[in-house]
Design an enzyme around this catalytic site. Structure first.
Site, PDB file in Angstrom:
ATOM      1  CG  HIS A  34      -0.293  -0.254   2.514  1.00  0.00           C
ATOM      2  ND1 HIS A  34       0.592   0.644   3.075  1.00  0.00           N
ATOM      3  CD2 HIS A  34      -0.369  -1.290   3.398  1.00  0.00           C
ATOM      4  CE1 HIS A  34       1.010   0.199   4.244  1.00  0.00           C
ATOM      5  NE2 HIS A  34       0.448  -0.983   4.467  1.00  0.00           N
ATOM      6  N   GLY A  36       1.824   3.179   2.259  1.00  0.00           N
ATOM      7  CA  GLY A  36       2.812   3.219   3.331  1.00  0.00           C
ATOM      8  C   GLY A  36       4.100   2.538   2.917  1.00  0.00           C
ATOM      9  CG  HIS A  37       4.195  -1.687   2.195  1.00  0.00           C
ATOM     10  ND1 HIS A  37       2.868  -2.071   2.144  1.00  0.00           N
ATOM     11  CD2 HIS A  37       4.738  -2.370   3.230  1.00  0.00           C
ATOM     12  CE1 HIS A  37       2.627  -2.954   3.086  1.00  0.00           C
ATOM     13  NE2 HIS A  37       3.743  -3.153   3.771  1.00  0.00           N
ATOM     14  CG  ASP A 150       4.618  -2.167  12.139  1.00  0.00           C
ATOM     15  OD1 ASP A 150       3.607  -2.524  12.767  1.00  0.00           O
ATOM     16  OD2 ASP A 150       4.688  -2.183  10.902  1.00  0.00           O
TER      17      ASP A 150
END
Length: 280
Positions: A34, A36-37, A150
């Protein structure tokens, strides 16, 4: 752009890049990419001469009752997205390429891995650190890119590379959010419409914590209790695992908030695990 499964083939290609004096960036992922990646990929391309993206749903970081079998996968779509971004190489190993039948080594960062999410997922972080240690050895990246969502994972990996003298620099990039504020995650696809609607309170609580702190409140207990009350009142589908404000490196709870301390939240919505955080 090449898609390679064998570690030996990856190492050979990267050795040629290194001989030519080129820097290498690594973006480790479990796929189902997505925005973010892709933000990590874009930054790697900016900072490094070559960018490698790994796509591997790592079984060792899943507990027996978790979603390994159902974790979303779409390698063809991922390859198309990464090709469009200009990635040089995709490392997409099969499980047997990473874990031989006689594999018996574990890499674990003591202390940090047992805190917060590690309290109810006791084997998760050792799975993450073990696979990342392997990826760092295979790819030999100068820089490795991870997302702030994360946060605990990234701090653990920073400690690992420091302790083991692994010559890669861990780069943590900001959280990327959906238009409605939800932190992007491959697991967001699990959410029903009602679950997703109630999950939006996490990003709202990030804003609330920031506003309270900027208003002069510096005691973490007050802010955390305020957040818990709001979630319990307005989002009853959310099961709170923890809401805490911690030191950015030790992950120990703090009493009075200082610049750089971190609000960390983990909740479950049904069987879906969601994280959000804020760096003060």
């Amino acid at each position: 752009m090449l898609v390679i499964q064998e570690p030996a083939n990856i190492k050979e290609m990267i050795s040629h890049w290194k001989e030519d004096g080129q820097t290498v960036g690594l973006v480790p992922t479990m796929g189902f990419l997505h925005a973010g990646h892709l933000s990590l990929v874009k930054e790697s391309i900016i900072q490094c001469d070559r960018t490698v993206v790994s796509i591997f749903v790592n079984p060792t970081q899943f507990s027996p009752n978790e979603d390994l079998a159902s974790y979303p996968r779409d390698l063809d779509k991922d390859v198309a997205l990464l090709d469009k971004e200009g990635v040089d190489l995709i490392f997409a190993p099969h499980e047997e390429n990473m874990y031989a039948a006689d594999f018996c080594t574990i890499v674990e960062v003591g202390g940090l891995s047992q805190k917060l999410a590690g309290q109810h997922r006791p084997t998760h972080f050792q799975g993450v650190t073990t696979v990342c240690a392997k990826l760092f050895n295979i790819v030999q990246p100068d820089k490795s890119f991870f997302g702030q969502k994360d946060y605990q994972q990234t701090i653990i990996l920073q400690q690992m590379v420091k302790d083991l003298n692994i010559p890669t620099r861990i780069i943590m990039m900001p959280i990327i959010r959906e238009p409605d504020g939800l932190a992007m995650s491959s697991r967001n696809t699990y959410l029903s419409p009602d679950q997703r609607k109630q999950s939006l309170i996490l990003s709202q609580m990030v804003k609330l914590a920031q506003e309270i702190y900027q208003g002069g409140e510096e005691y973490s207990e007050y802010i955390c209790q305020k957040i818990k009350q709001q979630i319990q009142q307005y989002s009853p589908l959310l099961e709170i695992k923890y809401i805490t404000i911690v030191d950015p490196l030790t992950l120990e709870p703090v009493n009075k908030i200082s610049k750089g301390d971190v609000l960390l939240m983990e909740v479950y919505v049904g069987r879906t695990r969601l994280y959000d955080n804020h760096i003060f």
